[in-house]
Design a protein around this motif. Sequence first.
Motif, short mmCIF file in Angstrom:
data_model
loop_
_atom_site.label_atom_id
_atom_site.label_comp_id
_atom_site.label_asym_id
_atom_site.label_seq_id
_atom_site.Cartn_x
_atom_site.Cartn_y
_atom_site.Cartn_z
N GLN A 162 15.64 -7.95 1.12
CA GLN A 162 14.66 -7.02 0.56
C GLN A 162 13.78 -6.51 1.70
OE1 GLN A 162 12.21 -8.96 -2.35
NE2 GLN A 162 11.00 -7.17 -2.82
N LYS A 163 13.44 -5.24 1.67
CA LYS A 163 12.60 -4.64 2.71
C LYS A 163 11.19 -4.48 2.18
CE LYS A 163 16.27 -2.30 5.19
NZ LYS A 163 16.38 -3.28 6.22
N LEU A 164 10.22 -4.86 3.01
CA LEU A 164 8.82 -4.74 2.66
C LEU A 164 8.11 -3.87 3.70
CD1 LEU A 164 7.90 -8.44 1.83
CD2 LEU A 164 8.40 -6.62 0.20
N VAL A 165 7.32 -2.91 3.23
CA VAL A 165 6.48 -2.15 4.13
C VAL A 165 5.23 -3.00 4.37
CG1 VAL A 165 5.10 -0.06 4.42
CG2 VAL A 165 7.34 0.07 3.33
N ILE A 166 4.88 -3.20 5.64
CA ILE A 166 3.72 -4.02 5.98
C ILE A 166 2.53 -3.09 6.21
CG2 ILE A 166 2.82 -5.79 7.53
CD1 ILE A 166 5.35 -6.66 5.95
N PRO A 167 1.59 -3.08 5.25
CA PRO A 167 0.43 -2.20 5.42
C PRO A 167 -0.58 -2.82 6.37
CG PRO A 167 0.21 -3.46 3.41
CD PRO A 167 1.54 -3.84 4.00
N PRO A 168 -1.48 -2.02 6.92
CA PRO A 168 -2.53 -2.63 7.74
C PRO A 168 -3.42 -3.49 6.83
CG PRO A 168 -2.69 -0.22 7.74
CD PRO A 168 -1.55 -0.59 6.88
N PRO A 169 -3.86 -4.65 7.30
CA PRO A 169 -4.73 -5.48 6.44
C PRO A 169 -6.09 -4.84 6.31
CG PRO A 169 -4.54 -6.47 8.61
CD PRO A 169 -3.62 -5.27 8.59
N GLY A 170 -6.65 -4.94 5.11
CA GLY A 170 -8.00 -4.42 4.89
C GLY A 170 -7.94 -3.09 4.35
#
Length: 102
Positions: free
Chosen positions: A94-102
């Motif tokens: 599964q592919k996940l987009v990693i958003p910037p934290p916060g």
Amino acid sequence: AELKLNLTIRQQGNAVWLEGDVPTVAVKYQLEAIAKVVPGVELVDVSGLRVVYTIQPGDTLSDISLAMFGQASLWHYIAAGNQLPDPNLIFPAQKLVIPPPG
């Protein structure tokens, strides 16, 4: 290990835009740093670079958060950014987009 990226690089005058998918936040910042040292480049925009992680067997969101952000407790940003209905149900490949934290 060899890293292959599919990037689009656009330049207008002294500005450069990078677009595409990268495997880690560190690679995103490395690409930005490389572009900034090109003679004549004064502005580098990496907002078009998405960090996309492919889940490996045994991964948890906490593990991924620790690897991406240096803090396991920020896993909820990944869950929210990918609209995961149950953050405990993730699957290998599964592919996940990693958003910037916060």
